[in-house]
Design a protein around this motif. Structure first.
Motif, PDB file in Angstrom:
ATOM      1  N   GLU A 150       0.835  -1.209   0.000  1.00 55.68           N
ATOM      2  CA  GLU A 150       0.000   0.000   0.000  1.00 55.68           C
ATOM      3  C   GLU A 150       0.867   1.257   0.000  1.00 55.68           C
ATOM      4  O   GLU A 150       0.553   2.221  -0.695  1.00 55.68           O
ATOM      5  N   ARG A 151       1.959   1.241   0.763  1.00 59.54           N
ATOM      6  CA  ARG A 151       2.882   2.398   0.773  1.00 59.54           C
ATOM      7  C   ARG A 151       3.532   2.584  -0.591  1.00 59.54           C
ATOM      8  O   ARG A 151       3.671   3.712  -1.061  1.00 59.54           O
ATOM      9  N   LEU A 152       3.935   1.474  -1.224  1.00 56.48           N
ATOM     10  CA  LEU A 152       4.507   1.532  -2.576  1.00 56.48           C
ATOM     11  C   LEU A 152       3.478   2.109  -3.554  1.00 56.48           C
ATOM     12  O   LEU A 152       3.809   2.986  -4.359  1.00 56.48           O
ATOM     13  N   PHE A 153       2.230   1.661  -3.477  1.00 62.21           N
ATOM     14  CA  PHE A 153       1.178   2.138  -4.378  1.00 62.21           C
ATOM     15  C   PHE A 153       0.919   3.626  -4.155  1.00 62.21           C
ATOM     16  O   PHE A 153       0.765   4.384  -5.114  1.00 62.21           O
ATOM     17  N   ALA A 154       0.891   4.045  -2.891  1.00 62.33           N
ATOM     18  CA  ALA A 154       0.681   5.467  -2.570  1.00 62.33           C
ATOM     19  C   ALA A 154       1.801   6.309  -3.178  1.00 62.33           C
ATOM     20  O   ALA A 154       1.538   7.351  -3.792  1.00 62.33           O
ATOM     21  N   LEU A 155       3.041   5.850  -3.027  1.00 58.92           N
ATOM     22  CA  LEU A 155       4.198   6.550  -3.589  1.00 58.92           C
ATOM     23  C   LEU A 155       4.110   6.616  -5.117  1.00 58.92           C
ATOM     24  O   LEU A 155       4.367   7.665  -5.723  1.00 58.92           O
ATOM     25  N   TYR A 156       3.714   5.512  -5.721  1.00 56.95           N
ATOM     26  CA  TYR A 156       3.530   5.442  -7.175  1.00 56.95           C
ATOM     27  C   TYR A 156       2.513   6.478  -7.637  1.00 56.95           C
ATOM     28  O   TYR A 156       2.778   7.243  -8.569  1.00 56.95           O
ATOM     29  N   PHE A 157       1.355   6.544  -6.980  1.00 55.31           N
ATOM     30  CA  PHE A 157       0.308   7.482  -7.407  1.00 55.31           C
ATOM     31  C   PHE A 157       0.691   8.931  -7.116  1.00 55.31           C
ATOM     32  O   PHE A 157       0.434   9.814  -7.934  1.00 55.31           O
ATOM     33  N   LEU A 158       1.325   9.182  -5.958  1.00 55.15           N
ATOM     34  CA  LEU A 158       1.777  10.543  -5.634  1.00 55.15           C
ATOM     35  C   LEU A 158       2.820  11.043  -6.635  1.00 55.15           C
ATOM     36  O   LEU A 158       2.729  12.173  -7.115  1.00 55.15           O
ATOM     37  N   SER A 159       3.802  10.196  -6.953  1.00 55.68           N
ATOM     38  CA  SER A 159       4.868  10.598  -7.877  1.00 55.68           C
ATOM     39  C   SER A 159       4.331  10.773  -9.295  1.00 55.68           C
ATOM     40  O   SER A 159       4.875  11.551 -10.073  1.00 55.68           O
ATOM     41  N   HIS A 160       3.258  10.072  -9.612  1.00 56.04           N
ATOM     42  CA  HIS A 160       2.672  10.126 -10.951  1.00 56.04           C
ATOM     43  C   HIS A 160       2.004  11.486 -11.222  1.00 56.04           C
ATOM     44  O   HIS A 160       1.923  11.915 -12.372  1.00 56.04           O
ATOM     45  N   ILE A 161       1.543  12.176 -10.174  1.00 49.53           N
ATOM     46  CA  ILE A 161       0.844  13.460 -10.356  1.00 49.53           C
ATOM     47  C   ILE A 161       1.751  14.500 -11.028  1.00 49.53           C
ATOM     48  O   ILE A 161       1.401  15.002 -12.097  1.00 49.53           O
ATOM     49  N   PRO A 162       2.932  14.829 -10.439  1.00 48.21           N
ATOM     50  CA  PRO A 162       3.785  15.826 -11.115  1.00 48.21           C
ATOM     51  C   PRO A 162       4.332  15.334 -12.464  1.00 48.21           C
ATOM     52  O   PRO A 162       4.442  16.130 -13.402  1.00 48.21           O
ATOM     53  N   ILE A 163       4.654  14.043 -12.575  1.00 47.30           N
ATOM     54  CA  ILE A 163       5.182  13.508 -13.838  1.00 47.30           C
ATOM     55  C   ILE A 163       4.152  13.693 -14.954  1.00 47.30           C
ATOM     56  O   ILE A 163       4.474  14.163 -16.047  1.00 47.30           O
ATOM     57  N   THR A 164       2.902  13.343 -14.655  1.00 42.95           N
ATOM     58  CA  THR A 164       1.831  13.480 -15.646  1.00 42.95           C
ATOM     59  C   THR A 164       1.574  14.944 -15.968  1.00 42.95           C
ATOM     60  O   THR A 164       1.560  15.341 -17.133  1.00 42.95           O
ATOM     61  N   ALA A 165       1.390  15.760 -14.926  1.00 42.45           N
ATOM     62  CA  ALA A 165       1.024  17.166 -15.118  1.00 42.45           C
ATOM     63  C   ALA A 165       2.119  17.963 -15.834  1.00 42.45           C
ATOM     64  O   ALA A 165       1.823  18.773 -16.704  1.00 42.45           O
ATOM     65  N   LEU A 166       3.385  17.706 -15.485  1.00 42.22           N
ATOM     66  CA  LEU A 166       4.475  18.538 -16.002  1.00 42.22           C
ATOM     67  C   LEU A 166       5.143  17.993 -17.265  1.00 42.22           C
ATOM     68  O   LEU A 166       5.621  18.765 -18.090  1.00 42.22           O
ATOM     69  N   ILE A 167       5.182  16.670 -17.410  1.00 43.63           N
ATOM     70  CA  ILE A 167       5.904  16.063 -18.531  1.00 43.63           C
ATOM     71  C   ILE A 167       4.962  15.383 -19.527  1.00 43.63           C
ATOM     72  O   ILE A 167       4.922  15.741 -20.699  1.00 43.63           O
ATOM     73  N   ASP A 168       4.203  14.397 -19.051  1.00 38.76           N
ATOM     74  CA  ASP A 168       3.424  13.543 -19.952  1.00 38.76           C
ATOM     75  C   ASP A 168       2.384  14.284 -20.780  1.00 38.76           C
ATOM     76  O   ASP A 168       2.110  13.898 -21.912  1.00 38.76           O
ATOM     77  N   LEU A 169       1.787  15.352 -20.216  1.00 34.61           N
ATOM     78  CA  LEU A 169       0.723  16.044 -20.946  1.00 34.61           C
ATOM     79  C   LEU A 169       1.235  17.069 -21.973  1.00 34.61           C
ATOM     80  O   LEU A 169       0.450  17.590 -22.761  1.00 34.61           O
ATOM     81  N   GLN A 170       2.544  17.333 -21.972  1.00 35.27           N
ATOM     82  CA  GLN A 170       3.106  18.336 -22.895  1.00 35.27           C
ATOM     83  C   GLN A 170       2.744  18.117 -24.365  1.00 35.27           C
ATOM     84  O   GLN A 170       2.427  19.079 -25.061  1.00 35.27           O
TER      85      GLN A 170
END
Length: 172
Positions: free
Chosen positions: A10-30
């Motif tokens: 669950e901690r790994l999954f939480a970290l995965y989803f938290l880290s995914h927010i800035p990656i998606t917002a700043l990089i992936d959506l460009q």
């Protein structure tokens, strides 16, 4: 006796989803944004990544890849904070069905992306793509966590007794 929630996962999954927010917002959506909208620092970062790892898909996405980015923007991104909350809190059974839907969807998109990385002829790409097997495997390794962690989420939701257990309603 109730089965305990798998805390390290669950901690790994939480970290995965938290880290995914800035990656998606700043990089992936460009690739979806018109030129001049993302700040220069972010477009430079994407350019450096794409050059270093030979990822032409992020600079000039094929239409099918762009479709996956739209899914990431409108289906996945709103889910990330919800999933992060559920897994940080721990033991939230209500996340089971949304997590199954999310992980199945993402794993499916990743199979297409990984196949493209392994088998596509990038020699005609405008932006430099992987040529050697080593370059293909390096790029593959960047995308691989986004297949493996969703598969672990799926496995956990389907097989862990804590999430598998359904409360039996008491008959009146």
């Amino acid at each position: 006796a109730m089965a305990a929630a798998p805390r390290w996962r669950e901690r790994l999954f939480a970290l995965y989803f938290l880290s995914h927010i800035p990656i998606t917002a700043l990089i992936d959506l460009q690739p979806l944004l018109p030129a001049g909208i993302p700040p220069r620092a972010l477009t430079d970062l994407l350019q450096q990544y794409a050059t270093a790892f030979r990822d032409p898909m992020m600079l000039q996405p094929p239409e099918w890849f762009k479709a996956f980015i739209y899914c990431e923007a409108f289906l996945q991104l709103p889910f990330f904070p919800i999933a992060a909350y559920a897994f940080l809190k721990g033991g939230c059974r209500w996340i089971r069905t949304p997590a199954i839907i999310y992980s199945t969807h993402v794993a499916t998109t990743l199979f297409a992306i990984l196949a493209h990385i392994l088998f596509h002829d990038f020699s005609k790409s405008e932006h430099v793509g992987p040529q050697t097997l080593r370059e293909r495997l390096v790029l593959l390794s960047i995308y691989l966590p986004y297949l493996l962690i969703p598969l672990l989420i799926l496995f956990t939701m389907l097989c862990n007794p804590h999430y598998k257990h359904v409360e039996k309603r008491k008959r009146k």
